[in-house]
Enzyme design. Structure first.
Site, PDB file in Angstrom:
ATOM      1  N   HIS A 198      40.792  36.864  34.852  1.00 22.34           N
ATOM      2  CA  HIS A 198      41.799  37.343  33.898  1.00 22.34           C
ATOM      3  C   HIS A 198      41.359  38.676  33.293  1.00 22.34           C
ATOM      4  O   HIS A 198      40.175  39.008  33.295  1.00 22.34           O
ATOM      5  CB  HIS A 198      41.939  36.355  32.727  1.00 22.34           C
ATOM      6  CG  HIS A 198      42.584  35.049  33.063  1.00 22.34           C
ATOM      7  ND1 HIS A 198      42.012  33.828  32.775  1.00 22.34           N
ATOM      8  CD2 HIS A 198      43.783  34.764  33.628  1.00 22.34           C
ATOM      9  CE1 HIS A 198      42.826  32.849  33.152  1.00 22.34           C
ATOM     10  NE2 HIS A 198      43.909  33.394  33.677  1.00 22.34           N
ATOM     11  N   CYS A 231      39.267  31.135  25.836  1.00 23.65           N
ATOM     12  CA  CYS A 231      40.182  30.217  26.546  1.00 23.65           C
ATOM     13  C   CYS A 231      40.425  28.893  25.851  1.00 23.65           C
ATOM     14  O   CYS A 231      41.430  28.244  26.105  1.00 23.65           O
ATOM     15  CB  CYS A 231      39.647  29.846  27.917  1.00 23.65           C
ATOM     16  SG  CYS A 231      38.523  30.960  28.633  1.00 23.65           S
TER      17      CYS A 231
HETATM   18  C1  CIR Z   1      41.476  28.206  35.775  1.00 25.52           C
HETATM   19  O1  CIR Z   1      41.070  28.639  36.846  1.00 25.52           O
HETATM   20  O2  CIR Z   1      42.652  28.317  35.419  1.00 25.52           O
HETATM   21  C2  CIR Z   1      40.484  27.491  34.877  1.00 25.52           C
HETATM   22  N1  CIR Z   1      39.524  26.800  35.669  1.00 25.52           N
HETATM   23  C3  CIR Z   1      39.801  28.443  33.946  1.00 25.52           C
HETATM   24  C4  CIR Z   1      40.750  29.100  32.994  1.00 25.52           C
HETATM   25  C5  CIR Z   1      40.047  29.941  31.985  1.00 25.52           C
HETATM   26  N2  CIR Z   1      40.989  30.501  31.093  1.00 25.52           N
HETATM   27  C6  CIR Z   1      40.871  31.689  30.518  1.00 25.52           C
HETATM   28  O3  CIR Z   1      39.935  32.426  30.796  1.00 25.52           O
HETATM   29  N3  CIR Z   1      41.814  32.076  29.687  1.00 25.52           N
END
Ligand code: CIR
Length: 256
Positions: free
Chosen positions: A162, A249
């Site tokens: 991201h 997150c």
């Molecule tokens: C994903 O791949 O969507 C999750 N394993 C990790 C998401 C992390 N979210 C973020 O950095 N906002």
């Protein structure tokens, strides 16, 4: 005093099946992950947030990462349409949690957008065009937020998950940044603070008031922040890092 609300969610017992894009799967110690997450929640609380913790979702492996399901501004909450299909069922419960606080808007198909790609710096909103967020998502955000006076700027992200894996706003016009993962030229007018090159994942930081919640693992970059006068509050999220998660997150924080 300004009141802040933080929405968080307990870790799913299915976290071992989380989505992974840029790292190899490793075993996650669920009990340790939960203990670390509780300490993170406590830290938000000590920093003045009123924390609302939603119960774990047994069938939604990545649902602890609530940041991706919504964007909350003073004027409106926008429920996203996450780019990873497995994550789309995470949004209804987040919408329900946000309903008491803000009018709700939604990102609609075919648009996709993850909150992790949305970096808010005052009235400018930078949006990572990544594997998770598409041009239609950017356009939807513009449609919803331009009438509120926000400027929306898209920028390509491909070396990391991201936009906020590559840079975050740590306060006072300063971005903490990994220039290997995002074009620093996109941020004219802002001060850029480079991560230590030994710590590529160190650009994700969560400012709350005058403090910065920050992963304990990145000691070298922490020193850079402290040398600039930032107050760092370390938290250990080593287990959720194995699910490609970091400090921003795990919460949705907004004025209440
Ligand atoms: C994903 O791949 O969507 C999750 N394993 C990790 C998401 C992390 N979210 C973020 O950095 N906002």
């Amino acid at each position: 005093m300004q009141m802040l609300t933080a929405i968080t969610r307990e870790i799913s017992p299915a976290i071992a099946r989380c989505a992974l894009t840029h790292i190899e799967r490793q075993p996650i110690d669920y009990e340790l992950a939960c203990a670390q997450h509780r300490a993170y929640v406590q830290c938000l609380n000590h920093l003045g947030c009123e924390v609302v913790t939603l119960p774990a979702e047994p069938d939604l492996p990545d649902s602890v990462f609530v940041e991706d399901a919504a964007i909350v501004l003073d004027e409106v909450a926008i429920i996203t349409r996450p780019g990873h299909e497995m994550r789309r069922s995470e949004t209804p419960s987040i919408e329900e949690a946000l309903q008491p606080y803000r009018p709700i808007e939604r990102i609609d198909a075919p648009a996709t957008l993850d909150g992790g790609d949305v970096l808010i710096v005052g009235r400018t909103i930078y949006v990572g065009l990544s594997q998770r967020t598409n041009e239609a998502g950017l356009a939807d955000l513009h449609r919803i937020l331009a009438p509120h006076g926000y400027t929306i700027r898209g920028l390509p992200i491909d070396a990391c998950l991201h936009l906020k894996s590559a840079c975050t706003h740590v306060g006072r016009k300063t971005l903490l940044i990994n220039r290997q993962w995002v074009d620093a030229g996109a941020f004219a007018g802002l001060d850029l603070l480079d991560i230590n090159e030994d710590e590529p994942d160190a650009a994700n930081a969560l400012p709350i008031g005058d403090a910065i919640v920050y992963p304990a693992a990145f000691t070298k970059t922490r020193r850079c922040l402290e040398d600039k006068g930032f107050k760092v509050v370390p938290v250990d999220l080593s287990e959720l890092a194995k699910a490609e998660g970091a400090v921003t997150c795990c919460s949705l924080i907004f004025r209440s």
